[in-house]
Design a protein around this motif. Structure first.
Motif, PDB file in Angstrom:
ATOM      1  N   UNK A  55     -25.354  34.463  36.808  1.00 44.98           N
ATOM      2  CA  UNK A  55     -26.676  33.987  37.228  1.00 44.98           C
ATOM      3  C   UNK A  55     -27.813  34.909  36.772  1.00 44.98           C
ATOM      4  N   UNK A  56     -27.481  36.092  36.272  1.00 39.65           N
ATOM      5  CA  UNK A  56     -28.517  37.020  35.836  1.00 39.65           C
ATOM      6  C   UNK A  56     -29.141  36.509  34.539  1.00 39.65           C
ATOM      7  N   UNK A  57     -30.455  36.298  34.509  1.00 36.46           N
ATOM      8  CA  UNK A  57     -31.086  35.673  33.338  1.00 36.46           C
ATOM      9  C   UNK A  57     -31.381  36.658  32.206  1.00 36.46           C
ATOM     10  N   UNK A  58     -30.445  37.548  31.932  1.00 34.81           N
ATOM     11  CA  UNK A  58     -30.593  38.520  30.854  1.00 34.81           C
ATOM     12  C   UNK A  58     -29.341  38.512  29.999  1.00 34.81           C
ATOM     13  N   UNK A  59     -29.487  38.928  28.757  1.00 36.99           N
ATOM     14  CA  UNK A  59     -28.343  39.049  27.864  1.00 36.99           C
ATOM     15  C   UNK A  59     -27.342  40.050  28.447  1.00 36.99           C
ATOM     16  N   UNK A  60     -26.085  39.676  28.520  1.00 42.44           N
ATOM     17  CA  UNK A  60     -25.047  40.509  29.122  1.00 42.44           C
ATOM     18  C   UNK A  60     -24.955  41.868  28.450  1.00 42.44           C
ATOM     19  N   UNK A  61     -24.956  41.894  27.125  1.00 44.56           N
ATOM     20  CA  UNK A  61     -24.838  43.165  26.425  1.00 44.56           C
ATOM     21  C   UNK A  61     -26.046  44.057  26.707  1.00 44.56           C
ATOM     22  N   UNK A  62     -27.227  43.463  26.804  1.00 47.92           N
ATOM     23  CA  UNK A  62     -28.420  44.240  27.149  1.00 47.92           C
ATOM     24  C   UNK A  62     -28.252  44.885  28.522  1.00 47.92           C
ATOM     25  N   UNK A  63     -27.753  44.126  29.485  1.00 48.03           N
ATOM     26  CA  UNK A  63     -27.564  44.642  30.842  1.00 48.03           C
ATOM     27  C   UNK A  63     -26.573  45.801  30.831  1.00 48.03           C
ATOM     28  N   UNK A  64     -25.479  45.649  30.102  1.00 40.97           N
ATOM     29  CA  UNK A  64     -24.466  46.707  30.038  1.00 40.97           C
ATOM     30  C   UNK A  64     -25.051  47.969  29.407  1.00 40.97           C
ATOM     31  N   UNK A  65     -25.736  47.812  28.284  1.00 37.49           N
ATOM     32  CA  UNK A  65     -26.312  48.974  27.593  1.00 37.49           C
ATOM     33  C   UNK A  65     -27.412  49.616  28.438  1.00 37.49           C
ATOM     34  N   UNK A  66     -28.304  48.795  28.970  1.00 37.78           N
ATOM     35  CA  UNK A  66     -29.410  49.331  29.768  1.00 37.78           C
ATOM     36  C   UNK A  66     -28.898  50.063  31.006  1.00 37.78           C
ATOM     37  N   UNK A  67     -27.936  49.476  31.698  1.00 34.17           N
ATOM     38  CA  UNK A  67     -27.418  50.147  32.889  1.00 34.17           C
ATOM     39  C   UNK A  67     -26.662  51.413  32.518  1.00 34.17           C
TER      40      UNK A  67
END
Length: 138
Positions: A44-56
């Protein structure tokens, strides 16, 4: 602004251990455990999954470094780390609700136990930095 009072050796050790833990997790986000972390990003998170992984992962590296090098800013760092653990909690809830297996959490019971430990991380961040104790020293 005067620096906050010093902390005990036990609190300092706990802060350093938490910092190393975050450095390890952040490194995992960017390298060897990237797919495992991607599996935990809620659909449900409206962001690219890879972006979320890298950013976090980058955030965890910054926070881990800050904990290790905390110095006079440890109170603020403690609050920021605690807030980060609160911010990622919905992802942990989603992993449980959606039944997503990652990092050996392949049963509902294992995923539920993990949920119990997220508040422990929040308390660890606040206690090890004495952020709650010294909140008024800023």
């Amino acid at each position: 602004m005067t620096p906050p009072p010093s902390t005990s050796a036990l609190r300092t050790a706990a802060r350093l251990i938490l910092g190393v833990f975050l450095l390890f997790a952040g490194t995992g986000h960017l390298t060897f455990a990237r797919a495992e972390f991607a599996a935990q990003v809620p659909a449900w998170l409206p962001l690219d999954t890879d972006f979320v992984v890298v950013a976090s992962g980058v955030v965890e590296l910054v926070l881990g470094s800050a904990l290790v090098l905390a110095g006079r800013h440890r109170v603020l760092i403690g609050w920021v780390v605690a807030a980060f653990f609160v911010a990622v909690f919905p992802g942990n809830i989603a992993q449980y609700v959606d039944g997503v297996s990652a990092f050996g959490l392949d049963t509902d019971r294992a995923r539920l136990v993990r949920l119990v430990f997220q508040p422990v991380l929040v308390l660890w961040a606040l206690w090890s930095t004495a952020a709650w104790r010294d909140r008024r020293s800023r």
